[in-house]
Write a protein that holds these residues in place. Structure first.
Motif, PDB file in Angstrom:
ATOM      1  N   ALA A  81       4.894  24.655 -20.671  1.00 47.45           N
ATOM      2  CA  ALA A  81       3.449  24.481 -20.493  1.00 47.45           C
ATOM      3  C   ALA A  81       3.010  23.096 -20.947  1.00 47.45           C
ATOM      4  O   ALA A  81       2.191  22.441 -20.280  1.00 47.45           O
ATOM      5  CB  ALA A  81       2.691  25.559 -21.266  1.00 47.45           C
ATOM      6  N   ASN A  82       3.548  22.642 -22.070  1.00 48.33           N
ATOM      7  CA  ASN A  82       3.203  21.304 -22.555  1.00 48.33           C
ATOM      8  C   ASN A  82       3.710  20.221 -21.613  1.00 48.33           C
ATOM      9  O   ASN A  82       3.001  19.234 -21.338  1.00 48.33           O
ATOM     10  CB  ASN A  82       3.779  21.095 -23.956  1.00 48.33           C
ATOM     11  N   MET A  83       4.948  20.374 -21.121  1.00 47.30           N
ATOM     12  CA  MET A  83       5.480  19.371 -20.196  1.00 47.30           C
ATOM     13  C   MET A  83       4.700  19.357 -18.890  1.00 47.30           C
ATOM     14  O   MET A  83       4.450  18.287 -18.320  1.00 47.30           O
ATOM     15  CB  MET A  83       6.971  19.651 -19.939  1.00 47.30           C
ATOM     16  N   ALA A  84       4.303  20.537 -18.415  1.00 43.10           N
ATOM     17  CA  ALA A  84       3.518  20.596 -17.178  1.00 43.10           C
ATOM     18  C   ALA A  84       2.189  19.876 -17.344  1.00 43.10           C
ATOM     19  O   ALA A  84       1.757  19.110 -16.475  1.00 43.10           O
ATOM     20  CB  ALA A  84       3.288  22.055 -16.782  1.00 43.10           C
ATOM     21  N   ARG A  85       1.545  20.118 -18.476  1.00 41.06           N
ATOM     22  CA  ARG A  85       0.260  19.454 -18.716  1.00 41.06           C
ATOM     23  C   ARG A  85       0.426  17.943 -18.802  1.00 41.06           C
ATOM     24  O   ARG A  85      -0.366  17.178 -18.233  1.00 41.06           O
ATOM     25  CB  ARG A  85      -0.354  19.989 -20.013  1.00 41.06           C
ATOM     26  N   THR A  86       1.456  17.475 -19.514  1.00 39.30           N
ATOM     27  CA  THR A  86       1.676  16.041 -19.681  1.00 39.30           C
ATOM     28  C   THR A  86       1.997  15.370 -18.348  1.00 39.30           C
ATOM     29  O   THR A  86       1.420  14.327 -17.992  1.00 39.30           O
ATOM     30  CB  THR A  86       2.811  15.786 -20.684  1.00 39.30           C
ATOM     31  N   LEU A  87       2.929  15.956 -17.595  1.00 34.90           N
ATOM     32  CA  LEU A  87       3.306  15.372 -16.309  1.00 34.90           C
ATOM     33  C   LEU A  87       2.132  15.373 -15.342  1.00 34.90           C
ATOM     34  O   LEU A  87       1.921  14.404 -14.601  1.00 34.90           O
ATOM     35  CB  LEU A  87       4.483  16.148 -15.714  1.00 34.90           C
ATOM     36  N   ALA A  88       1.352  16.456 -15.332  1.00 27.71           N
ATOM     37  CA  ALA A  88       0.220  16.536 -14.416  1.00 27.71           C
ATOM     38  C   ALA A  88      -0.853  15.509 -14.774  1.00 27.71           C
ATOM     39  O   ALA A  88      -1.435  14.873 -13.888  1.00 27.71           O
ATOM     40  CB  ALA A  88      -0.364  17.946 -14.443  1.00 27.71           C
ATOM     41  N   ALA A  89      -1.114  15.340 -16.064  1.00 30.14           N
ATOM     42  CA  ALA A  89      -2.121  14.363 -16.482  1.00 30.14           C
ATOM     43  C   ALA A  89      -1.696  12.950 -16.095  1.00 30.14           C
ATOM     44  O   ALA A  89      -2.506  12.163 -15.571  1.00 30.14           O
ATOM     45  CB  ALA A  89      -2.343  14.460 -17.990  1.00 30.14           C
ATOM     46  N   ASP A  90      -0.441  12.609 -16.345  1.00 35.70           N
ATOM     47  CA  ASP A  90       0.047  11.277 -15.979  1.00 35.70           C
ATOM     48  C   ASP A  90       0.008  11.073 -14.471  1.00 35.70           C
ATOM     49  O   ASP A  90      -0.373   9.998 -13.984  1.00 35.70           O
ATOM     50  CB  ASP A  90       1.475  11.081 -16.497  1.00 35.70           C
ATOM     51  N   ALA A  91       0.413  12.090 -13.711  1.00 34.89           N
ATOM     52  CA  ALA A  91       0.423  11.976 -12.250  1.00 34.89           C
ATOM     53  C   ALA A  91      -0.982  11.809 -11.707  1.00 34.89           C
ATOM     54  O   ALA A  91      -1.220  11.015 -10.788  1.00 34.89           O
ATOM     55  CB  ALA A  91       1.088  13.209 -11.639  1.00 34.89           C
ATOM     56  N   SER A  92      -1.937  12.547 -12.268  1.00 30.86           N
ATOM     57  CA  SER A  92      -3.309  12.433 -11.799  1.00 30.86           C
ATOM     58  C   SER A  92      -3.899  11.070 -12.128  1.00 30.86           C
ATOM     59  O   SER A  92      -4.598  10.463 -11.307  1.00 30.86           O
ATOM     60  CB  SER A  92      -4.163  13.537 -12.427  1.00 30.86           C
ATOM     61  N   PHE A  93      -3.611  10.573 -13.336  1.00 29.53           N
ATOM     62  CA  PHE A  93      -4.121   9.255 -13.719  1.00 29.53           C
ATOM     63  C   PHE A  93      -3.567   8.175 -12.793  1.00 29.53           C
ATOM     64  O   PHE A  93      -4.305   7.302 -12.315  1.00 29.53           O
ATOM     65  CB  PHE A  93      -3.739   8.958 -15.168  1.00 29.53           C
ATOM     66  N   GLU A  94      -2.263   8.234 -12.526  1.00 24.58           N
ATOM     67  CA  GLU A  94      -1.657   7.240 -11.643  1.00 24.58           C
ATOM     68  C   GLU A  94      -2.211   7.361 -10.229  1.00 24.58           C
ATOM     69  O   GLU A  94      -2.473   6.354  -9.562  1.00 24.58           O
ATOM     70  CB  GLU A  94      -0.142   7.400 -11.617  1.00 24.58           C
TER      71      GLU A  94
ATOM     72  N   ILE B  37       0.829  -1.199   0.000  1.00 26.78           N
ATOM     73  CA  ILE B  37       0.000   0.000   0.000  1.00 26.78           C
ATOM     74  C   ILE B  37       0.867   1.253   0.000  1.00 26.78           C
ATOM     75  O   ILE B  37       0.588   2.243  -0.692  1.00 26.78           O
ATOM     76  CB  ILE B  37      -0.936   0.012   1.222  1.00 26.78           C
ATOM     77  N   GLN B  38       1.954   1.238   0.775  1.00 28.90           N
ATOM     78  CA  GLN B  38       2.801   2.413   0.929  1.00 28.90           C
ATOM     79  C   GLN B  38       3.476   2.834  -0.370  1.00 28.90           C
ATOM     80  O   GLN B  38       3.489   4.024  -0.731  1.00 28.90           O
ATOM     81  CB  GLN B  38       3.880   2.142   1.987  1.00 28.90           C
ATOM     82  N   PHE B  39       4.073   1.866  -1.084  1.00 31.62           N
ATOM     83  CA  PHE B  39       4.879   2.200  -2.255  1.00 31.62           C
ATOM     84  C   PHE B  39       4.066   2.876  -3.370  1.00 31.62           C
ATOM     85  O   PHE B  39       4.514   3.879  -3.946  1.00 31.62           O
ATOM     86  CB  PHE B  39       5.591   0.963  -2.791  1.00 31.62           C
ATOM     87  N   PRO B  40       2.875   2.360  -3.739  1.00 31.04           N
ATOM     88  CA  PRO B  40       2.102   3.057  -4.766  1.00 31.04           C
ATOM     89  C   PRO B  40       1.711   4.476  -4.352  1.00 31.04           C
ATOM     90  O   PRO B  40       1.708   5.394  -5.192  1.00 31.04           O
ATOM     91  CB  PRO B  40       0.860   2.173  -4.943  1.00 31.04           C
ATOM     92  N   ILE B  41       1.390   4.688  -3.065  1.00 31.95           N
ATOM     93  CA  ILE B  41       1.067   6.039  -2.604  1.00 31.95           C
ATOM     94  C   ILE B  41       2.282   6.944  -2.724  1.00 31.95           C
ATOM     95  O   ILE B  41       2.195   8.094  -3.180  1.00 31.95           O
ATOM     96  CB  ILE B  41       0.546   6.009  -1.157  1.00 31.95           C
ATOM     97  N   ALA B  42       3.447   6.421  -2.305  1.00 30.74           N
ATOM     98  CA  ALA B  42       4.675   7.217  -2.386  1.00 30.74           C
ATOM     99  C   ALA B  42       5.027   7.552  -3.831  1.00 30.74           C
ATOM    100  O   ALA B  42       5.460   8.673  -4.135  1.00 30.74           O
ATOM    101  CB  ALA B  42       5.826   6.459  -1.724  1.00 30.74           C
ATOM    102  N   ARG B  43       4.848   6.608  -4.739  1.00 30.16           N
ATOM    103  CA  ARG B  43       5.157   6.851  -6.152  1.00 30.16           C
ATOM    104  C   ARG B  43       4.210   7.910  -6.722  1.00 30.16           C
ATOM    105  O   ARG B  43       4.642   8.812  -7.461  1.00 30.16           O
ATOM    106  CB  ARG B  43       5.033   5.553  -6.947  1.00 30.16           C
ATOM    107  N   ALA B  44       2.932   7.805  -6.378  1.00 35.43           N
ATOM    108  CA  ALA B  44       1.974   8.798  -6.854  1.00 35.43           C
ATOM    109  C   ALA B  44       2.297  10.184  -6.303  1.00 35.43           C
ATOM    110  O   ALA B  44       2.199  11.188  -7.015  1.00 35.43           O
ATOM    111  CB  ALA B  44       0.551   8.387  -6.463  1.00 35.43           C
ATOM    112  N   TYR B  45       2.711  10.239  -5.048  1.00 41.06           N
ATOM    113  CA  TYR B  45       3.064  11.526  -4.442  1.00 41.06           C
ATOM    114  C   TYR B  45       4.297  12.121  -5.114  1.00 41.06           C
ATOM    115  O   TYR B  45       4.363  13.327  -5.391  1.00 41.06           O
ATOM    116  CB  TYR B  45       3.323  11.333  -2.947  1.00 41.06           C
ATOM    117  N   THR B  46       5.284  11.270  -5.402  1.00 40.90           N
ATOM    118  CA  THR B  46       6.505  11.741  -6.066  1.00 40.90           C
ATOM    119  C   THR B  46       6.190  12.336  -7.438  1.00 40.90           C
ATOM    120  O   THR B  46       6.671  13.415  -7.795  1.00 40.90           O
ATOM    121  CB  THR B  46       7.497  10.585  -6.210  1.00 40.90           C
ATOM    122  N   ASN B  47       5.383  11.647  -8.216  1.00 38.83           N
ATOM    123  CA  ASN B  47       5.033  12.137  -9.545  1.00 38.83           C
ATOM    124  C   ASN B  47       4.197  13.412  -9.469  1.00 38.83           C
ATOM    125  O   ASN B  47       4.324  14.307 -10.312  1.00 38.83           O
ATOM    126  CB  ASN B  47       4.274  11.058 -10.316  1.00 38.83           C
TER     127      ASN B  47
END
Length: 403
Positions: A182-195, A147-157
Motif C-alpha cells: 500500500a505504501n509503495m503504491a501510494r508513493t509510485l502513484a504520487a510520483d507518476a502523477s506529479f511527473e 514531446i514523445q519521450f516525456p509522454i512515454a516516460r509518464a505513461y510508463t511510470n
C-alpha cells in the motif's frame, strides 16, 4: 492519553486535537490509550478504537473551536473534557485499536493511489490529444521526440504505479495486511502523477501553461514586439515575457467581439488590464462593473500612479518611474544618477501584481468571491526606497549612489 476502563464508561479527559471539518461531521473515530502504558508493552499496545457521536457529545464533554486558515476547508480544534464512552461505542477488542486503524490506513492508501493514477491518466490523455492537435509549423508537435519521450516516460511510470495498486488491492481482498504494498503504491502513484502533470504542463507550452507561437493580431501587435529583432525577428524583451502564450485581438467596439470578450470573462479567473482609467468603460465593462457582473473574477488594475490619484491619467515609463521614485538616485555614481540596467520598475510591478493576484485567489477559495487588485508602478518602486527613506528620516543620513 490515559483513559482507563473506557469500555465501562468511566469519565476521561483528553487535550485539544486539531482536525478538519469537525463542525460538519457526525461521527469520529478516536484512538485513545485505555490501559496504562507499562514497561513491558509496546507503544502500539493498549490503544482502542472508540466511535464518538459528535453531535450528541457537543456540549457534554466535546468542544469544537474553529481555526481560520487560508484554505478551502474549515480547520478546527477539538477538546474532550470527561467525555463518557459506554461499552457499546468500543469497536472491536479493547487494546487492539492500532491494528484496526492500520488496516484502515492501508485501504485508504490504496484508494488514494488509485485516484492519483487516474489523475496521471488524465494528464497523459490531455497532453497526447494536444500533441496531435497542435500544428507548428506544418506538422503536429507530437511528431517530435522532445514531446514523445516525456509522454512515454509518464505513461510508463503510470502503468508501473497501476500494477502496484492492483497488487496491493489483490492482497487486501485476500484478507492480508499489505502495508508495504500500500505504501509503495501510494508513493509510485504520487510520483507518476506529479511527473505526468509536469509533462502535460510542458507539452502545453511550459511556464505559462498554454502554448502558441501564433499572434493573431492586426496592426503589428504589441509595441514591445518591435524593440529589436534579436529572437528570430522578435525582440528579446517580448520573447522573454511571452514565451508559451497565445494572443488574440478583439475589436471591442464591435458588438460581436464584445460578446466573445464577455464569454471569455465568464470562464476566466483573472482579468489584468493596464489601460488608463476610464478606457475600458468607453468600450465595454469597466473594472468595477466587470467584477460585479462576474462575482468570481479577480480584476488586476496596473497603472503608473494609481487609479484614483491626480496623476492617474499620466503615462508611466520605466525610466521615469525609476527617477521619480528615487531609485535612480541611489544607483550610478556620486556625481551622476543612473537608471538600473534592466526594466526594474516594470518587472517589480509585475511581480507585485502577481503576488496580489495569488493572495486574491486564496481569499476567493474561502469566500467564493473575486475582488479588484490595484497596483501602481510608482507605489511599488517608492516602497523599494523604504530603507533609504528611513535612514534619512530617522538618522538624517542620505544613501549614497553605489553603482
Amino acid at each position: 492519553m490515559a483513559w482507563p476502563g473506557c469500555a465501562q464508561g468511566i469519565p476521561a479527559a483528553i487535550g485539544g486535537i486539531r482536525t478538519s471539518r469537525a463542525e460538519h461531521s457526525d461521527l469520529m473515530l478516536l484512538l485513545p490509550r485505555t490501559p496504562p502504558l507499562t514497561d513491558r508493552m509496546k507503544k502500539t499496545d493498549g490503544l482502542s478504537v472508540i466511535l464518538v457521536d459528535m453531535q450528541q457529545a457537543r456540549g457534554i464533554g466535546l468542544t469544537i473551536r474553529p481555526i481560520r486558515t487560508l484554505m478551502n476547508h474549515v480547520t478546527t480544534e477539538v477538546f474532550f473534557d470527561h467525555l463518557r464512552a459506554p461499552a457499546e461505542d468500543l469497536i472491536g477488542d479493547e487494546g487492539k485499536g492500532f491494528c484496526y486503524i492500520r488496516t484502515g490506513m492501508n485501504a485508504e492508501r490504496i484508494l488514494i493511489a488509485a485516484e492519483v493514477v487516474g489523475d496521471a491518466k488524465w494528464f497523459i490523455d490531455r497532453a497526447t490529444a494536444y500533441a496531435r492537435e497542435r500544428v507548428v509549423p506544418g506538422r503536429p508537435i507530437g511528431h517530435n521526440q522532445g514531446i514523445q519521450f516525456p509522454i512515454a516516460r509518464a505513461y510508463t511510470n503510470m502503468r508501473a504505479a497501476k500494477l502496484m495498486v492492483r497488487e496491493a488491492l489483490r492482497q487486501y481482498d485476500d484478507g492480508a495486511n499489505p502495508g508495504p504494498e500500500a505504501n509503495m503504491a501510494r508513493t509510485l502513484a504520487a510520483d507518476a502523477s506529479f511527473e505526468a502533470a509536469n509533462m502535460c504542463f510542458q507539452t502545453h507550452g511550459g511556464r505559462c501553461g498554454c502554448a502558441g507561437d501564433q499572434d493573431r493580431t492586426r496592426g503589428g501587435g504589441q509595441t514591445a514586439r518591435h524593440y529589436d529583432a534579436t529572437v528570430q525577428g522578435t525582440s528579446a524583451y517580448f520573447a522573454w515575457l511571452n514565451r508559451g502564450k497565445e494572443s488574440a485581438v478583439l475589436h471591442l467596439k464591435a458588438a460581436k467581439y464584445m460578446v466573445v470578450f464577455l464569454a471569455m470573462l465568464s470562464h476566466a479567473d483573472v482579468l489584468v488590464q493596464n489601460l488608463i482609467p476610464g478606457a475600458m468603460a468607453r468600450v465595454g465593462p469597466d473594472p468595477v462593473s466587470a467584477a460585479a457582473r462576474f462575482s468570481r473574477l479577480i480584476v488586476a488594475n496596473i497603472g503608473g500612479y494609481g487609479q484614483d490619484t491626480a496623476n492617474a491619467g499620466m503615462r508611466a515609463y520605466d525610466i521615469l518611474v525609476q527617477a521619480e521614485s528615487g531609485i535612480a538616485g541611489v544607483n550610478g555614481t556620486p556625481d551622476e544618477a543612473c537608471k538600473i540596467g534592466v526594466s526594474a520598475a516594470d518587472i517589480n510591478t509585475g511581480l507585485t501584481a502577481d503576488a496580489r493576484v495569488l493572495e486574491a485567489l486564496l481569499s476567493r477559495s474561502i469566500t467564493g468571491r473575486g475582488r479588484q487588485v490595484d497596483v501602481a508602478m510608482f507605489d511599488v518602486m517608492a516602497d523599494r526606497m523604504a530603507v533609504p527613506l528611513l535612514h534619512y528620516e530617522q538618522a538624517a543620513r542620505q544613501t549614497c549612489s553605489t553603482g
